[in-house]
Structures are given as structure tokens and as C-alpha cells.
Write an enzyme that holds these catalytic residues in place. Structure first.
Site, mmCIF file in Angstrom:
data_model
loop_
_atom_site.group_PDB
_atom_site.id
_atom_site.type_symbol
_atom_site.label_atom_id
_atom_site.label_comp_id
_atom_site.label_asym_id
_atom_site.label_seq_id
_atom_site.Cartn_x
_atom_site.Cartn_y
_atom_site.Cartn_z
ATOM 1 N N ARG A 39 11.053 4.069 3.644
ATOM 2 C CA ARG A 39 10.693 3.113 4.698
ATOM 3 C C ARG A 39 11.933 2.316 5.059
ATOM 4 O O ARG A 39 12.677 1.866 4.176
ATOM 5 C CB ARG A 39 9.604 2.159 4.201
ATOM 6 N N LYS B 98 25.624 -3.120 0.014
ATOM 7 C CA LYS B 98 27.095 -2.990 -0.045
ATOM 8 C C LYS B 98 27.620 -2.259 1.173
ATOM 9 O O LYS B 98 28.798 -1.967 1.277
ATOM 10 C CB LYS B 98 27.500 -2.191 -1.294
ATOM 11 N N HIS C 124 4.659 6.079 11.687
ATOM 12 C CA HIS C 124 4.199 5.912 10.305
ATOM 13 C C HIS C 124 3.206 7.043 10.002
ATOM 14 O O HIS C 124 2.007 6.830 9.880
ATOM 15 C CB HIS C 124 3.528 4.542 10.177
ATOM 16 N N ARG D 110 0.802 -1.221 0.000
ATOM 17 C CA ARG D 110 0.000 0.000 0.000
ATOM 18 C C ARG D 110 0.834 1.268 0.000
ATOM 19 O O ARG D 110 0.622 2.163 -0.807
ATOM 20 C CB ARG D 110 -0.870 0.082 1.262
ATOM 21 N N THR D 111 1.734 1.367 0.954
ATOM 22 C CA THR D 111 2.389 2.654 1.145
ATOM 23 C C THR D 111 3.187 3.037 -0.100
ATOM 24 O O THR D 111 3.071 4.142 -0.619
ATOM 25 C CB THR D 111 3.272 2.638 2.407
HETATM 26 C C1 NCD Z 1 1.411 -0.856 8.215
HETATM 27 C C2 NCD Z 1 2.907 -0.712 8.446
HETATM 28 O O1 NCD Z 1 3.682 -0.887 7.511
HETATM 29 O O2 NCD Z 1 3.243 -0.388 9.568
HETATM 30 N N1 NCD Z 1 1.097 -1.083 6.865
HETATM 31 C C3 NCD Z 1 0.826 -0.004 6.081
HETATM 32 O O3 NCD Z 1 1.692 0.765 5.759
HETATM 33 N N2 NCD Z 1 -0.455 0.203 5.756
HETATM 34 C C4 NCD Z 1 0.760 -1.838 9.109
HETATM 35 C C5 NCD Z 1 1.307 -3.233 9.169
HETATM 36 O O4 NCD Z 1 2.243 -3.589 8.449
HETATM 37 O O5 NCD Z 1 0.758 -4.014 9.943
#
Ligand code: NCD
Length: 313
Positions: free
Chosen positions: A107, A86, A135, A57-58
Site C-alpha cells: 500500500r 532514507k 484497491h 483491515r487490509t
Molecule cells: C479503504 C482504503 O484504504 O481505501 N479501507 C480499506 O482498505 N478497507 C477505505 C477507506 O480508507 O476509507
């Protein structure tokens, strides 16, 4: 020649004032109403998605957001395919990518990685999840969902259920909601996955926010206007045995909603494992797929805001 300049980034949702959040909500709602008016706003601009941890999703939502603004996307979706394999530092990666892109979404499995990137990049950095910490863009999606479903953020009764220890979406959402008056929280988790004491102390106790810690989901159901379910965060466990013991602690089924309010809003950041039975998906109170869509619009609003503040747009 590499020129280091300070740019506004989004690392913690608290980096933005409630007024700024309100502006993002207004922009996102306007994008939903008039998408064509935004389709060329980022013409010629580039977003880099640096994902050192898995995501569906993100990452795709950031990419879709940039494409819908008329911009371009570059990046990687796993650490193995980047120079991190590396031994390159996050600081160096951020400096390098600043030469290629106008804005970065990152991320990383380590807490604080996005902050380090923002201190070294010369373009805005968006924290797309740093370990079990924060997040903030999921929180933007959550806030637009709550805003559209409930009309605002004051006097809300919110249940947060599942992995409150490692769940970064929960930490960021509590950060955001803690600034609105009349908030009541039900923190529903197994003993081992309770909200970390630093979040409780800094946010809830110091701000005098009413909260109840419990293991009993059904017991608090009648009170809740929002129920935010979360996945037990397998990747943050040190041993599999503990994960297997805890993973199915809470499974929301239609039976468990027997005493829930008619206007309950059921949310989940996704991915779902077992926490919400698919039998709930058609219940009008299930909001988790809308939440996904709202996330894209909030990311569009966020990209516009940060590029404007950086003087790029
Ligand atoms: C979440 C995350 O990555 O923290 N996912 C997301 O980005 N929607 C929640 C999860 O992974 O449980």
C-alpha cells in the site's frame, strides 16, 4: 544473484478476467467450508506486507490470510520505519524484498506505486491501495459479499455514496461491476466529490452503463439493492476547511432507511467515521462486518492463485 522474471501481479481488478474472479469466489467459498484443507498450503512461504500508509483491515487481513494458509509474514506498517525514509525508491524496495519474500502486498500513497513495484519485483505484487486510485483486494471482498448476498452480479442496482472522487474502493468496484450486464449505478455524492471524469468516461460512457449522478441519497433509496457507503478521504484533501465542510455530507441513520428495500445490502469498506450510524449495525441489512471477514478468504484465494501461477506452489 538477483534474477528478474516476470510474474503475474494484481494491480487493477481488470487484470483478472470474470472467469478468474469466478474461480477466486469458488475457492474462497471452499475455504470457508473446509478451512482445515488449506491450513498447510503455503507452508514455508513468505508474504511481505509493505505498508507506506496506515491500514488496519487490509494489512491484518493479508497477514491473517497467510497465517491461515500455514505461511509466514514479514514487513512494515509505516513508511518511517522503512528505507523509504532514507530516500529509497519503490522500484529498489521491490527488488530488495523479492530476495526475502515469495509474494508482496503493498500500500502506498502514490497512484501507480504498486505498478512500479510489480515491474521491478521478481515475485507477484498485490496492490493493497495506491493513493486515490485503486484497491482491487477490497473489491474482491466486496464481490464475495455481493455474491453471497445476491447470488451473482447481473442486473444489479447499486448506489455508491460519499467520496466518489478520492475513494479508491469505489473506482475498483466500478471497474469490476462494469463487466456484468444489466448494471445500474446511482452515484451519490456532494458536487465536489463526484466520480472522476476519467472513470465515468472510460468505464460508464464507453460501456453504455446506465448511471444517475445525484446528491440525494433518500431519493434513490427505494431503487437500491446495494448501498455502498464510503468515508470522506481526509488524507487526500489539500485543505482542512474543505474536509470539515464535506465530511458529514451523508450519515445513514435508521430513519433514512424508511423507504429502503427489505433485501437491501448495506456495505462499507471501513473504517467508518460518521457515515453509518451505529444504530444500523444490528439491522440484518448491514453487511459491512461480514465484508471484512470475506476479505480475508478472498485474500487467501488470491495468494494461492498468484503463488501457483508464479510456480512457487
Ligand atoms: C479503504 C482504503 O484504504 O481505501 N479501507 C480499506 O482498505 N478497507 C477505505 C477507506 O480508507 O476509507
Amino acid at each position: 544473484m538477483f534474477e528478474k522474471k516476470h510474474c503475474r501481479s494484481l494491480i487493477d481488478i481488470l487484470d483478472f478476467s470474470p472467469e478468474e474472479i469466478q474461480d477466486l469466489l469458488v475457492t474462497a467459498n471452499d475455504i470457508i467450508a473446509h478451512p482445515e484443507a488449506y491450513s498447510e498450503c503455503c507452508h514455508g512461504k513468505k508474504l511481505a506486507t509493505l505498508f507506506f500508509e496506515p491500514s488496519t483491515r487490509t494489512r491484518l487481513s493479508f497477514e491473517a490470510a497467510m497465517y491461515e494458509l500455514g505461511g509466514h509474514v514479514l514487513g512494515f506498517s509505516e513508511a518511517q520505519s522503512s528505507s523509504a525514509s532514507k530516500g529509497e525508491s519503490v522500484a529498489d524496495t521491490a527488488r530488495v524484498v523479492s530476495c526475502y519474500a515469495d509474494i508482496i502486498a503493498m500500500r502506498h500513497p502514490k497512484e501507480g506505486a504498486a505498478l512500479v513495484a510489480s515491474m521491478n519485483a521478481s515475485v507477484p505484487v498485490i496492490n493493497a491501495g495506491d493513493g486515490g486510485h485503486l484497491h482491487p483486494t477490497q473489491t474482491l471482498a466486496d464481490l464475495l459479499t455481493i455474491y453471497r448476498e445476491k447470488g451473482g452480479f447481473e442486473n444489479l442496482n447499486v448506489g455508491l455514496c460519499g467520496d466518489l472522487k478520492f475513494g479508491r474502493t469505489v473506482h475498483s468496484l466500478i471497474n469490476a461491476l462494469s463487466r456484468y450486464p444489466g448494471l445500474k449505478l446511482w452515484l451519490i455524492s456532494p458536487e465536489e466529490l463526484k466520480l472522476p471524469s476519467y472513470v465515468k468516461k472510460e468505464l460508464l460512457q464507453e460501456k453504455n452503463i446506465h448511471y444517475v449522478q445525484t446528491t440525494d441519497l433518500e431519493g434513490c433509496m427505494p431503487e437500491l439493492e446495494i448501498l455502498y457507503m464510503t468515508r470522506v478521504q481526509k488524507e487526500r484533501f489539500f485543505n482542512e476547511e474543505d474536509y470539515l465542510r464535506l465530511k458529514d455530507s451523508y450519515i445513514l441513520t435508521p430513519e433514512k432507511l424508511h423507504n429502503a428495500r427489505a433485501d437491501l445490502c448495506i456495505m462499507h469498506p471501513l473504517p467508518r467515521v460518521n457515515e453509518i450510524s451505529v444504530a444500523i449495525d444490528d439491522d440484518p441489512r448491514a453487511c459491512y462486518f461480514k465484508q471484512v471477514l470475506y476479505g480475508k478468504y478472498m485474500r487467501m484465494a488470491l495468494i494461492l492463485k498468484l503463488l501457483k501461477e508464479a510456480g512457487t506452489l
